[in-house]
Structure formats: C-alpha cells, structure tokens
Write an enzyme that holds these catalytic residues in place. Structure first.
Site, PDB file in Angstrom:
ATOM      1  N   ASN A  10       0.877  -1.169   0.000  1.00 22.94           N
ATOM      2  CA  ASN A  10       0.000   0.000   0.000  1.00 22.94           C
ATOM      3  C   ASN A  10       0.916   1.221   0.000  1.00 22.94           C
ATOM      4  O   ASN A  10       1.460   1.601   1.033  1.00 22.94           O
ATOM      5  CB  ASN A  10      -0.883  -0.042   1.256  1.00 22.94           C
ATOM      6  CG  ASN A  10      -1.874   1.101   1.308  1.00 22.94           C
ATOM      7  OD1 ASN A  10      -1.832   2.011   0.482  1.00 22.94           O
ATOM      8  ND2 ASN A  10      -2.753   1.061   2.297  1.00 22.94           N
ATOM      9  N   ARG A  91      -2.645  -2.203  -3.388  1.00 25.54           N
ATOM     10  CA  ARG A  91      -3.884  -1.478  -3.119  1.00 25.54           C
ATOM     11  C   ARG A  91      -3.875  -0.191  -3.943  1.00 25.54           C
ATOM     12  O   ARG A  91      -2.925   0.592  -3.882  1.00 25.54           O
ATOM     13  CB  ARG A  91      -3.963  -1.115  -1.642  1.00 25.54           C
ATOM     14  CG  ARG A  91      -5.220  -0.336  -1.345  1.00 25.54           C
ATOM     15  CD  ARG A  91      -5.251   0.130   0.081  1.00 25.54           C
ATOM     16  NE  ARG A  91      -6.534   0.785   0.327  1.00 25.54           N
ATOM     17  CZ  ARG A  91      -6.807   1.484   1.395  1.00 25.54           C
ATOM     18  NH1 ARG A  91      -5.902   1.621   2.341  1.00 25.54           N
ATOM     19  NH2 ARG A  91      -7.987   2.045   1.546  1.00 25.54           N
ATOM     20  N   HIS A 180     -13.058   2.280   0.279  1.00 25.78           N
ATOM     21  CA  HIS A 180     -13.030   1.251   1.332  1.00 25.78           C
ATOM     22  C   HIS A 180     -13.723  -0.027   0.860  1.00 25.78           C
ATOM     23  O   HIS A 180     -14.131  -0.853   1.670  1.00 25.78           O
ATOM     24  CB  HIS A 180     -13.781   1.689   2.616  1.00 25.78           C
ATOM     25  CG  HIS A 180     -13.055   2.671   3.472  1.00 25.78           C
ATOM     26  ND1 HIS A 180     -13.740   3.531   4.317  1.00 25.78           N
ATOM     27  CD2 HIS A 180     -11.739   2.935   3.643  1.00 25.78           C
ATOM     28  CE1 HIS A 180     -12.866   4.280   4.959  1.00 25.78           C
ATOM     29  NE2 HIS A 180     -11.651   3.939   4.566  1.00 25.78           N
ATOM     30  N   ARG A 241     -11.495  14.646   7.992  1.00 28.05           N
ATOM     31  CA  ARG A 241     -12.311  15.044   6.827  1.00 28.05           C
ATOM     32  C   ARG A 241     -13.723  15.381   7.259  1.00 28.05           C
ATOM     33  O   ARG A 241     -14.290  14.735   8.147  1.00 28.05           O
ATOM     34  CB  ARG A 241     -12.372  13.899   5.802  1.00 28.05           C
ATOM     35  CG  ARG A 241     -11.051  13.610   5.147  1.00 28.05           C
ATOM     36  CD  ARG A 241     -11.200  12.528   4.093  1.00 28.05           C
ATOM     37  NE  ARG A 241     -10.042  11.653   4.101  1.00 28.05           N
ATOM     38  CZ  ARG A 241     -10.093  10.339   3.950  1.00 28.05           C
ATOM     39  NH1 ARG A 241     -11.243   9.708   3.763  1.00 28.05           N
ATOM     40  NH2 ARG A 241      -8.992   9.645   3.976  1.00 28.05           N
ATOM     41  N   VAL A 331     -12.166   2.290  15.158  1.00 28.47           N
ATOM     42  CA  VAL A 331     -13.191   2.769  16.093  1.00 28.47           C
ATOM     43  C   VAL A 331     -14.316   1.736  16.208  1.00 28.47           C
ATOM     44  O   VAL A 331     -14.737   1.365  17.314  1.00 28.47           O
ATOM     45  CB  VAL A 331     -13.764   4.128  15.625  1.00 28.47           C
ATOM     46  CG1 VAL A 331     -14.882   4.597  16.552  1.00 28.47           C
ATOM     47  CG2 VAL A 331     -12.653   5.179  15.552  1.00 28.47           C
ATOM     48  N   GLU A 384      -7.963  -5.845   5.196  1.00 30.72           N
ATOM     49  CA  GLU A 384      -7.882  -5.498   3.778  1.00 30.72           C
ATOM     50  C   GLU A 384      -6.715  -6.201   3.095  1.00 30.72           C
ATOM     51  O   GLU A 384      -6.816  -6.588   1.925  1.00 30.72           O
ATOM     52  CB  GLU A 384      -7.761  -3.971   3.634  1.00 30.72           C
ATOM     53  CG  GLU A 384      -9.071  -3.258   3.953  1.00 30.72           C
ATOM     54  CD  GLU A 384      -8.912  -1.777   4.200  1.00 30.72           C
ATOM     55  OE1 GLU A 384      -8.400  -1.423   5.290  1.00 30.72           O
ATOM     56  OE2 GLU A 384      -9.294  -0.979   3.334  1.00 30.72           O
TER      57      GLU A 384
END
Ligand code: ADP
Length: 396
Positions: A10, A91, A180, A241, A331, A384
């Site tokens: 990545n 990725r 995502h 963001r 989270v 991922e």
C-alpha cells in the site's frame, strides 16, 4: 510444504505499508511500514513472529523504500525469494469507471491508472509510483491491482449519480464511486459466514469506522449505496475530513474568505472532521477529552454519532430492513460507546445491542446484539491485506 505467499503493498506519498500474507491459511507472516520517504531521516519497522526489526536511515525515494523492505524481511531470516512470493498485490484507491475488478498489471494498466490520477490526486499518483518500482524490483512475479472503488461498481445509477448538469458531470467523470470497498466486501462476506447464512440471501449495513469512515448498504452481496462519493470526502464525519457538507459552504468560503483550491483541499481533508471540531482526530484521545468534560470534544462526538445514525436510517429504508449491521475499523472494532449510541433507541426497528456483549474487549468476530434483537449486530475485524492477497492469488 509451505504455501505460496503474496506480498501486499500500500504505497502512499511518503510511506509504504507492506505485508507478507499466506492467503490460504488466512494470515500475515510479517507486516511492516516504511515511513518518511524523501525526508532527511526515514524509518522502517518490520513485525514478524521472531520479533520486531527497526531501521533508521535516509530513504531517498520509493525504490530505496522497497529495497529497505527486502532488506528487513531478509534480516528476519528469510528473503522474499525464499518465502516464495508468487505475486504482488497492490492497493489502489481509485479505479474510476474503468476498473471494476482486480487486474493484472501491464504497461497499459499503468497508463490508464496514470490517466485516472486527477480523480484521486492525494492517492493514485503514489500508488502508481509504488507499482512501477515494485515491477522493476520484482520483475519475475505478476503484479495485481486491487481497487478501493471496485466493490461499489455495482451501485445503481440512482445512487451513483450527482444531480448536476449531466454534460459537465460526464466530461469530468463526476459521479459517486465509493471507497473502502475491499473492506466492505470482506466484512460483509465474513458477516454472512459468521451467521451461517448465504451472502446472496441477506441484506446488510457495514460501518467502517477508522481514521477514514464509510457506511455501505449491501443487498444480497451487492453494494447498492455507500457514503463516500466521487472522493473519500463525502459522507460520515472522519478524523480530519468533513464528510457531507452543503456545497454552498465551499462557494461561500471562496467568495467571502477568498479561499482557493489548495486551501479548501487542506481545510476539508486535513483540518475538518473531529480534528476541526475539537483539535483531536484520534478517537481514543477524543474520548479522554469527552470524559474530562471538554465541550468541543463532546460536540465533535455528538456530530459524529448524529451523522452515523442518519446514514444507518437511510440505508435501513433503502434496503427495506436489514438482517445484520456490522461495525469494523479501528473505532468500530474497539469502541463500545459509538456502537451503543449509533444504535440506541432502535428497539422498535428490531435492533437491540446487548450491553455486556458490546462492552467486551474481545478482538475476534462476535455478535453484540441481544438474543431478542431481530437484526443481528456484529463486530468483525477488517483485514484489507488478506482480502487483497486472496484476490491477487485468485487472479494469478
Ligand atoms: P485507518 O483508517 O488509518 O486504517 P484504523 O482503522 O486503524 O485507521 O482506525 C484508527 C482509529 O481507531 C483512531 O482514531 C484510533 O483512535 C481508533 N481506535 C483504535 N483503538 C481504539 C480504542 N480502543 N478505542 C477507541 N478508538 C480506538
């Protein structure tokens, strides 16, 4: 006999995350990070079953970064060659309208990815550099690109279209792509397996809550909506963001505060979200501030949860009810408060979170809904890299 392994990369502008994954067994045999590429002092860390290897050195560019990866992996006892790397999985953030599936890299693919760079200027250019460097250093194995947008390629036109001048949108490739996707797809498959249900027979909401955050509505395994749009800015409140915003705010800031592109970019991507509201984007630190009675942190938390509930409500209606709601990401996997508050008071809709199950700090896949809850609520750790490794090996 050892099984084949996939190197998953990545590549960011100043960092490369990497993992060596055994896709069949379903775990990583090592993972690491090269940081501060191009700066005066770089850092490499590699975590493997025998321990942790660290290096502090100048890493001039992405070529040096990948050489550093080869070096630390070999220093742990077995080179990439000796591991029997059969393919590299990359990725890539934006696949535009072109790429709907993982794709084996050739020169044309690299060209097309470069052409797509304006759609994701913060991510795609460094993804492409990572691919080019890796192809040069590891020329004997196939390289595969796996796109963050691919899973959402199936979204109905109504969900993927912005209501602006259609010609302007077409000319500029303005539409909702979603991000995502690798995580939403992986987690939805795991959720079905966890429940012992067929993916095609259940409707799901997946809430990926990490530094970036996104929600998705998945009907029988097919994504029908997601909260991120043309860019990863739309939707939920994130670490730095803004998520959803009246587009008029941008016009207003342009006209009244003279803000131009770069400044707006910085404002919305790096100085908004939780950080913009209370100065802190790390959720753990934010929770500490809330516990200490900080009013800005409390408001930030409330805005975060309010936005999350709005999306859950929207997707419940879009799907006509759901079988399962799943939390994932740093989270979502670790914070019981957000899970409790996101789904509080929804007993009438058949959604009841069990207090003790929710509070448990277990790290494995688990159910947190009460026995009487018609809708199952799950926590599923995302992975991922494993998903990328599996897609890579499936293709080669
Ligand atoms: P990324 O989007 O960068 O992959 P992660 O999915 O790792 O991010 O999520 C990072 C976020 O998860 C950070 O805000 C971090 O504070 C939060 N987080 C991690 N562990 C916990 C925890 N135990 N409680 C609350 N938040 C946590």
């Amino acid at each position: 006999m050892t099984e084949p392994v996939v190197l998953v990369l990545n590549s960011g502008s100043s960092s490369i995350k990497f993992q060596i994954v055994e896709p069949i067994a379903g775990h990583a045999v090592g993972s690491g990070l090269v940081e501060r590429i191009g700066e005066s002092s770089g850092h490499v860390v590699y975590d493997h079953p025998g321990g942790v290897i660290e290096r502090n050195l100048v890493i001039a560019d992405h070529t040096a970064a990948l050489r550093a990866v080869e070096e630390v992996v070999a220093a742990a006892g077995r080179s990439l060659d000796e591991w029997g790397v059969v393919a590299v999985g990359h990725r890539v953030v934006h696949g535009g309208s072109v790429f709907s599936e993982p794709t084996v890299v050739d020169d044309e693919v690299v060209e097309e990815l470069t052409r797509l760079s304006p759609l994701a200027p913060l991510h795609n250019p460094s993804n492409v550099i990572g691919i080019e460097v890796a192809r040069r250093l590891l020329p004997d194995v196939p390289h595969v690109v796996v796109f963050d947008t691919a899973f959402f390629h199936t979204m109905p036109e109504a969900a993927a279209t912005y209501a602006i001048d259609a010609e302007v949108a077409r000319a500029n490739e303005v539409r909702r792509y979603g991000f995502h996707g690798t995580s939403h797809e992986y987690v939805s498959e795991r959720a079905a397996a966890f429940l012992g249900r067929k993916l095609g027979e259940i409707d799901q909401i997946v809430l990926h809550l990490g530094n970036g955050a996104s929600a998705s509505a998945i009907q029988g395994g097919r994504a029908i909506d997601t909260s991120m749009g043309m860019t990863p800015l739309e939707g939920l409140v994130m670490g730095t963001r803004s998520g959803d915003l009246d587009p008029g705010v941008i016009l207003h800031l342009h006209r009244n505060a003279g803000m131009e592109g770069a400044e707006l970019d910085d404002l919305l991507n790096r100085r908004s979200g939780l950080k913009g509201l209370c100065g802190e984007n790390d959720f753990r630190s934010l929770l500490e501030m809330v516990a200490e009675g900080d009013p800005a942190a409390k408001l930030a938390y409330d805005v975060y949860v309010h936005r999350l509930r709005r999306y859950i409500g929207a997707y419940l209606v879009e799907l006509g009810g759901v079988d399962v709601i799943t939390f994932t990401g740093g989270v979502g996997e670790n914070n019981p408060d957000v899970r409790r508050d996101a789904l509080a008071g929804l007993g009438r809709l058949g959604i009841v979170v069990d207090h003790d199950r929710n509070e448990s700090a277990e790290q494995r896949e688990r159910r947190i809904s009460a026995d009487e809850s018609a809708v199952k609520v799950l926590v599923i750790p995302t992975n991922e890299e494993l998903a990328i490794a599996r897609k890579t090996i499936a293709l080669v």
